[in-house]
Design an enzyme around this catalytic site. Structure first.
Site, mmCIF file in Angstrom:
data_model
loop_
_atom_site.group_PDB
_atom_site.id
_atom_site.type_symbol
_atom_site.label_atom_id
_atom_site.label_comp_id
_atom_site.label_asym_id
_atom_site.label_seq_id
_atom_site.Cartn_x
_atom_site.Cartn_y
_atom_site.Cartn_z
ATOM 1 N N GLY A 1 0.529 -1.290 0.012
ATOM 2 C CA GLY A 1 -0.189 0.077 -0.149
ATOM 3 C C GLY A 1 0.321 1.210 -0.143
ATOM 4 O O GLY A 1 1.992 1.120 0.307
ATOM 5 N N CYS A 2 0.418 2.448 -0.108
ATOM 6 C CA CYS A 2 1.202 3.357 -0.360
ATOM 7 C C CYS A 2 1.353 4.267 0.634
ATOM 8 O O CYS A 2 2.533 4.189 0.783
ATOM 9 C CB CYS A 2 0.286 4.945 -1.076
ATOM 10 S SG CYS A 2 -1.650 4.688 -0.258
ATOM 11 N N PHE A 3 1.037 4.063 2.042
ATOM 12 C CA PHE A 3 1.036 4.795 3.435
ATOM 13 C C PHE A 3 2.019 3.784 3.756
ATOM 14 O O PHE A 3 2.750 4.024 4.007
ATOM 15 C CB PHE A 3 -0.229 5.175 4.154
ATOM 16 C CG PHE A 3 -0.958 5.899 3.972
ATOM 17 C CD1 PHE A 3 0.391 7.259 4.429
ATOM 18 C CD2 PHE A 3 -2.207 6.551 3.478
ATOM 19 C CE1 PHE A 3 -0.877 8.549 3.559
ATOM 20 C CE2 PHE A 3 -2.544 7.518 3.876
ATOM 21 C CZ PHE A 3 -2.508 8.825 4.265
ATOM 22 N N ALA A 4 1.735 2.245 3.461
ATOM 23 C CA ALA A 4 2.549 1.096 3.524
ATOM 24 C C ALA A 4 3.926 1.491 3.301
ATOM 25 O O ALA A 4 4.631 1.154 4.382
ATOM 26 C CB ALA A 4 2.078 -0.171 3.821
ATOM 27 N N THR A 5 4.045 1.778 2.302
ATOM 28 C CA THR A 5 5.779 1.680 1.798
ATOM 29 C C THR A 5 6.360 2.836 2.319
ATOM 30 O O THR A 5 7.650 2.805 2.505
ATOM 31 C CB THR A 5 5.884 2.207 0.310
ATOM 32 O OG1 THR A 5 4.776 1.170 -0.454
ATOM 33 C CG2 THR A 5 6.502 2.479 -0.450
#
Lengths: 325, 325, 325, 325
Positions: free
Chosen positions: B134-138
């Site tokens: 995921g984007c935030f996760a990255t």
């Protein structure tokens, strides 16, 4: 106190009207009618009103009001009035384009007066019904009227204007999606915008032989509020002379001002003002005009009209602090 | 040439994938599948592609491809693969969150490898299926992984991050309407964002005894692209020492860089980079991380994963000119 | 009529004060002092005032006023008052941070009262001099004071807040250049913002044994006006109970409201309001607070203080129409 | 490999050139000269380049390069070349307006060729020196050239265009301050923009008897990158016929495309494209044109010119991923 009602209470222009009328010293906001939001708090929809009012949207129309504002989509005012007949006692101020053109102005025995105070303040004061001008139409007319009034339009007029996303209404669409509109620019309805009718009508009312063309290219800007319009046409006269004509024309107008220096849109955002600037290059006169599309271009002007009709100072409730930034 | 297909071609991440793959030297874009747009030109939807490609959206899936990217909404990848079974020959790179957590990673005999190259590049190179992060996760993992890897997380972590409107997908909603989002700011899903699972999983994989809490507050920013994340936690160690740990950890990472000076979001917009900055005040270590949510946070990283699997340089097709302004 | 003067008239907070005072029913704006702009029209600098006033910047201070507002840079108020001594008859409202902390509050025989009406309205009413709170300090204190007052701060507090470009003052700098700030995001002064002093002072005045840490991370947002702040801390109590504590605390506050639903920044832009929202997840209490940094965070609150001192309704001149869009 | 140097390396156009050339397969960036930044890393100024290059600004000019790009302010290229004489072996590509007009094109025995590939690709291929077109001039010429080439300009042309803040250069000014420009709109240099000269020169080169006026009103938009231009003129011909003339004229142009549907600015942002759209209403032909002012309007086109001169594919290094959002 003037008892006021609003029909079509969930849209942008209704929101602005509510914001103005809640702070108006002589108005009591009786009801805000919205079929889709009946029972909800105004502040559920117009969320900045939290703390300002506990009024809820009404599901019925109270006919016992002194003035009613119609904030309906274009074409819907006629349909609404067909089903909801107000007595002659009630002033109707319609913000749609249903009654702005002379051929449309007679309806249910009422005569809708075109509500541009800079053009026909005296008629407005006597009016029982008002057709409130369009937003682009207001900015453009205020740019052109002194020129027409002094019979100085002798050539075609070229207009380019840009409006904010509130000009497109509250409904979601491709061109109001944030990712599309952010840092973008585009035109729409080239040369065929629906406000051309009222613009031409007003110009001709002042300069009767007017037979030139007005070319108008409207644009979508990446901001929410405001209109910036430029108009130019051939003009052989003197710049100072035409400035004086504009200044004189607007001498009694409490919201329309001629600026000696270049203007920019944020000078008027969140105010009821219109600023005008005149510039001449060779034989071209360039007229710039800025308004807030929701205020002088809609709800602010509607309150101006109400003030005039009820004998109040024209500026009552409309000395708004600009946001500027 | 690698034959590639895209499923769910009308969304933001698909658009970015197409933009990247059209310029990728080793990829032939075989098809872009979209039920809603079948038959239309890609450039009818992704309008910046006018002049770049004449490909049309396909209404059928071509199973004879080397790699397929699933750009479907969360939960829809499973459903799609249930009905559309690819052979083992085809690499699947899924951009949804369907297979990111270990308990979800086995499906149809495939094992989805979590595709964060900075975490597990070797496994990715051998993978037949990728669960793209995921984007935030990255952004958040790249801020935390060296700290976890060096067993330096000894206290709760406090994260605040802001994402652009593309993070919310293409569908129109109240909070993606231009008039709402322009010059606005708000939070959503406080402490419960769906990316917490993958973040905790990765942190624990590096620091096995990790039992602290990660508090994450996501925000909606008034921009279209980008993520800016800050994380802080108690850290008694030396700043220079932890900088070295970060620099060493990312020594081989071609897109993740540690900045000596403060960073700002536009340094990475429209690139596949992640920038990291470390700052210490008293006993708090503040880690800042920036990515482009659609690139390193989605489609760029998906292509990184493809490159690794096919033995290409990790940066192939991803040396993108930043927009910066 | 209250005769009022403004010192340092060219900045953002002076501009807002002028906008408010020109429409204030009980104030006569005697002079606006600006060394750099003496002789120019106010509207040459604050260009939205064209048509609103013909006042010019003064080059001398008129000491015969009832109230004077100091809109000078931090540290400059002391220097100004050293050279320009007002009689005891003149109320001084200082917008800098020179006199906000108790050790700094005595000056020239005057005692500067910290001007946060929600905290100490009674003292303000009796004050001859006011130290007007900082913008972040206002947003954050209004988020924390009821918690402190009810002795409910039992753990560290984690605050993240974002402010608009007007928060950085009118001078041109790298981070206020349009091309830098447009669609960008960044932090500054992590954990060391100059407003921490007044925040801690107020919290301790209500919860005397307070010995926890307040972590505050300020951010630069890509908008011009507004502050959005979130604060969270461990809280084992009941959400409804703490909501009641907040609602009771602000029961008499005419501008500070507790919202049942999530809040977003534009609900308060161009108003003097503060909106507060409370949310609980597990044992964390999340408090959100929004203000307009130039109004409730500066000039609006300065006028609130003036109103209180002169026995006027606290809201006089401050029922501002929000811009909302 | 082509050895390239850049003079004036700290500005926007230099930054874009660097971004492009670092990814260009056939260019070795030898030096970037900047007096004000000598010794600093490129990424200290162009901060998105962190991780992309470790090059530092040079304090001396390396005359032993194949091509040198002059990214100096208007008027400064002449002064620079007076003091720094390159041998005939070195191609000079000048991005200022110093050599764009025929009377200015001879200098130091060099003849500067006007570098608009859509106009004179063959001359460019043979050139030793290039005068790279202006940004507005590029957008407007690409809108008008097929019309001129087909001798179809029979009446005055009315042009309105808007550019982003990068068009104003890196220096801080009132109109590039974030608080001024955010959500604002204004015009500048009405009818007298410095690009009129090159526009008229090119139009006349194609339609020799051209004696009509071109009215051009440039505007400042609230975005950083991009130009959106509209031009209209009387045209009695057939819309489909003129579309074919445009399509044929640009048949070999790899970056300029005629769109069947309305265009918007973000279709080209962060690309080297120009999109053109044609619309007819009554007897008015409306031509819309969009470019990225820093790419097709400056540095991208400079690289196009370099590619042509060195016999490379015109698109080499210029298939840039658009940012679109």
């Amino acid at each position: 106190m003037i008892k006021a009602g609003i029909i079509g209470g969930a849209g942008y222009t209704a929101g602005e009207l509510i914001r103005i009328l809640l702070n108006h010293n002589y108005v009591d906001l009786s009801f805000v009618f919205s079929t889709s939001n009946a029972g909800n708090l105004l502040s559920d929809v117009h969320q900045d009103l939290l703390g300002s009012t506990d009024i809820r949207f009404a599901d019925t129309v109270d006919f016992n009001v002194d003035v009613v504002f119609l904030c309906l989509g274009h074409g819907n005012s006629t349909a609404f009035l067909d089903k909801n007949v107000f007595s002659e006692e009630t002033i109707i101020i319609d913000l749609s384009n249903d009654f702005r053109l002379k051929p449309d102005a007679e309806f249910q025995g009422r005569e809708f007066i075109y509500g541009l105070p800079e053009l026909n303040k005296d008629e407005i004061k006597q009016a029982g019904s008002i057709a409130n001008p369009g937003c682009f139409a207001t900015a453009i007319q205020l740019a052109l009227l002194p020129l027409a009034d002094s019979k100085n339009i002798t050539s075609d007029i070229h207009i380019n204007a840009v409006t904010g996303a509130t000009g497109a209404g509250t409904s979601l669409s491709a061109t109001t999606h944030y990712t599309w509109r952010d840092n973008n620019f585009s035109y729409y309805k080239p040369f065929t915008h629906q406000h051309m009718g009222e613009i031409n009508q007003s110009v001709k009312s002042l300069q009767s032989g007017f037979d030139k063309e007005i070319f108008f290219l409207p644009n979508r800007g990446n901001f929410s509020r405001g209109i910036f319009a430029t108009a130019y046409t051939k003009f052989e006269g003197d710049l100072e002379a035409i400035k004086k004509i504009y200044t004189d024309f607007y001498a009694e107008a409490p919201f329309t001002f001629v600026s000696e220096t270049d203007i920019h849109m944020k000078q008027v955002v969140n105010t009821n003002k219109c600023l005008i600037h005149l510039h001449k290059h060779n034989n071209q006169l360039l007229i710039t005009s800025c308004i807030d599309n929701l205020l002088k271009g809609a709800s602010g002007q509607a309150v101006e009209n109400m003030n005039l009709i009820f004998g109040l100072p024209q500026t009552e409730g409309l000395n708004l602090k600009g946001s500027y930034f």
